[in-house]
Design a protein around this motif. Sequence first.
Motif, mmCIF file in Angstrom:
data_model
loop_
_atom_site.group_PDB
_atom_site.id
_atom_site.type_symbol
_atom_site.label_atom_id
_atom_site.label_comp_id
_atom_site.label_asym_id
_atom_site.label_seq_id
_atom_site.Cartn_x
_atom_site.Cartn_y
_atom_site.Cartn_z
ATOM 1 N N HIS A 106 0.434 0.548 -6.764
ATOM 2 C CA HIS A 106 1.158 1.676 -5.820
ATOM 3 C C HIS A 106 -0.008 2.409 -5.429
ATOM 4 O O HIS A 106 -0.804 3.246 -6.457
ATOM 5 C CB HIS A 106 1.957 2.412 -6.757
ATOM 6 C CG HIS A 106 2.416 3.625 -6.197
ATOM 7 N ND1 HIS A 106 3.384 3.781 -5.237
ATOM 8 C CD2 HIS A 106 2.202 5.224 -6.590
ATOM 9 C CE1 HIS A 106 3.547 4.981 -4.904
ATOM 10 N NE2 HIS A 106 2.817 5.993 -5.814
ATOM 11 N N LYS A 107 -0.445 2.372 -4.145
ATOM 12 C CA LYS A 107 -1.360 3.263 -3.530
ATOM 13 C C LYS A 107 -2.861 3.066 -4.369
ATOM 14 O O LYS A 107 -3.525 3.900 -4.443
ATOM 15 C CB LYS A 107 -1.048 4.920 -3.747
ATOM 16 C CG LYS A 107 -0.057 5.222 -2.889
ATOM 17 C CD LYS A 107 0.438 6.794 -2.826
ATOM 18 C CE LYS A 107 1.573 6.792 -1.780
ATOM 19 N NZ LYS A 107 1.667 8.417 -1.623
ATOM 20 N N LEU A 154 -2.269 12.118 -7.354
ATOM 21 C CA LEU A 154 -1.097 12.021 -6.290
ATOM 22 C C LEU A 154 -0.040 13.023 -6.347
ATOM 23 O O LEU A 154 0.808 13.200 -5.452
ATOM 24 C CB LEU A 154 -0.386 10.720 -6.344
ATOM 25 C CG LEU A 154 -1.204 9.281 -6.190
ATOM 26 C CD1 LEU A 154 -0.147 8.152 -6.432
ATOM 27 C CD2 LEU A 154 -2.179 9.239 -4.897
ATOM 28 N N SER A 165 4.016 -1.849 -4.205
ATOM 29 C CA SER A 165 3.443 -2.853 -3.332
ATOM 30 C C SER A 165 3.185 -4.148 -3.800
ATOM 31 O O SER A 165 2.730 -4.270 -5.023
ATOM 32 C CB SER A 165 2.366 -2.084 -2.310
ATOM 33 O OG SER A 165 2.737 -1.065 -1.927
ATOM 34 N N ASN A 170 -5.786 -2.587 -2.171
ATOM 35 C CA ASN A 170 -5.718 -1.090 -1.811
ATOM 36 C C ASN A 170 -4.774 -1.185 -0.668
ATOM 37 O O ASN A 170 -4.054 0.014 -0.614
ATOM 38 C CB ASN A 170 -6.953 -0.536 -1.677
ATOM 39 C CG ASN A 170 -7.908 -0.191 -2.683
ATOM 40 O OD1 ASN A 170 -7.229 -0.331 -4.017
ATOM 41 N ND2 ASN A 170 -9.165 -0.261 -2.752
ATOM 42 N N GLN A 175 5.875 -3.864 1.223
ATOM 43 C CA GLN A 175 6.433 -2.715 0.508
ATOM 44 C C GLN A 175 7.604 -3.107 -0.154
ATOM 45 O O GLN A 175 8.449 -3.686 0.682
ATOM 46 C CB GLN A 175 6.355 -1.394 1.324
ATOM 47 C CG GLN A 175 5.040 -1.035 1.924
ATOM 48 C CD GLN A 175 4.114 -0.731 0.819
ATOM 49 O OE1 GLN A 175 4.201 0.076 -0.149
ATOM 50 N NE2 GLN A 175 2.812 -0.763 1.348
#
Length: 466
Positions: A106-107, A154, A165, A170, A175
Amino acid sequence: MLTTIAIESLKRRKSTALLTLVSIVISVSLLLSVDIIRTQVKSSFTRTVSGVDVIVGAPNGQLNLLLSSVFNLSAPTKGISKKSVLSLQEDPRVSWLIPISLGDTHKGFRVIGTTNAYFQHFKYGDKQPLSFASGGLFSDAGSTVIGADIAESLGYSVADNIVISHGLGNVSFRQHDAYPFTVVGVLNKTGTPVDKAVYITLSGLEQAHSHSASSSITKPLTIKKPPVIKKSSALAKPHSSGQHGAEVHEAEHSEEHASGRDEKDHKEHHEEHYENYDIDSIRTSSVSAVMLGLENRVTALQLQYQINQRSDEPLLAILPGMALAELWQIMGNVEALLLLLSTLIVVSSLFGLATMLLATMRERYREIAVLRTIGASPATLLILVQIEALLIALAGCCISILLVLGLLHGIKPWLSSEYGVFLGNVLLTKSSAIIVLLVVVSTYLVSFFPAHAAYRRGLHRDLNDS
């Protein structure tokens, strides 16, 4: 008496003395910093996981299994079947089991599929349990718990929605936005990789993948539907055409069918309310690794041997303590190199001190003559020069200790947030005292060369007087 004379002599040569002092401060500070950070990093390194007796995964290497399951660094290559996990859970020697499923992010942060057993049994440091800054455990399949660093960087809090994801990069082009997760808990900071991970239920992870697969299949076949005629307008303006009435009925049926499908999907999203989301309560076929806590740690070696000898499914069982020791042994080469470089810098500074004393010896001929005139012996001159060198070295060590302590206390929050290195309250250890002692002894030995020059000058003075 000699100390006072040495201090006054250094004051008359304050420029060269200060430059030598700065050189010693920089070198000793570097050596102390490397030693302290090395010790603290090793302590933080071994504090990453505590209370886990055995880690079981695919047979792809001890270090790879440790890095992927504990440090979230390496990528798992193969999973463990649910059958094997259940057999481990039913083993009478096993007290608790934590399943772990990896492979999503995730991110840029790792996503870990697990159960509530992770938060109940996983420990770090001196067997410190995980605790929540806000929220709590998984409450349904769409729940997620996030680490402290993720919440801080975040800006997430309880009740926020996140989308995971596929893959460990990265940047991901796949998604799982068809199945979002809701944050139900934020963990307190631990200074370990736990702070940089997103934890979701194994059920939710399975459903996210299944939703993503189904959406990717049906999306290309989607046809734009004609506008649906509302029932009220159809009643207001009836038509005699039976075909149009059939179209209206079909549109109404499609709308009701779509509404029912949405309700069914929503129900599937929240229908699983297992207390702990145990491995036997989910539909997943495999996990990446499992952490085991044993009833008696004495049986760890026996269990490890039996797991590694299984023939039905090849598995690898490791003991975290032994794996950490092996990993630190590999990193020990870098540690030794840093210490060697720092030591060489200190040695060069001490030779710079000796060079300074030798260079100023010609300027001190008059001083030596005055001291000999008032009755100072050649041995006194030797001791005087060594006292000057020791004064500079001791002053440099004291300034270095204060400088290092102040600097490390200042960057302590940055080290904990960026690198997960938690500095203890007691930074100076036995090794730090040994370093200071070695610097002082080395200074005494190095200063013997200029002190011997002063001693010989004193003897020549005696010969000239005679």
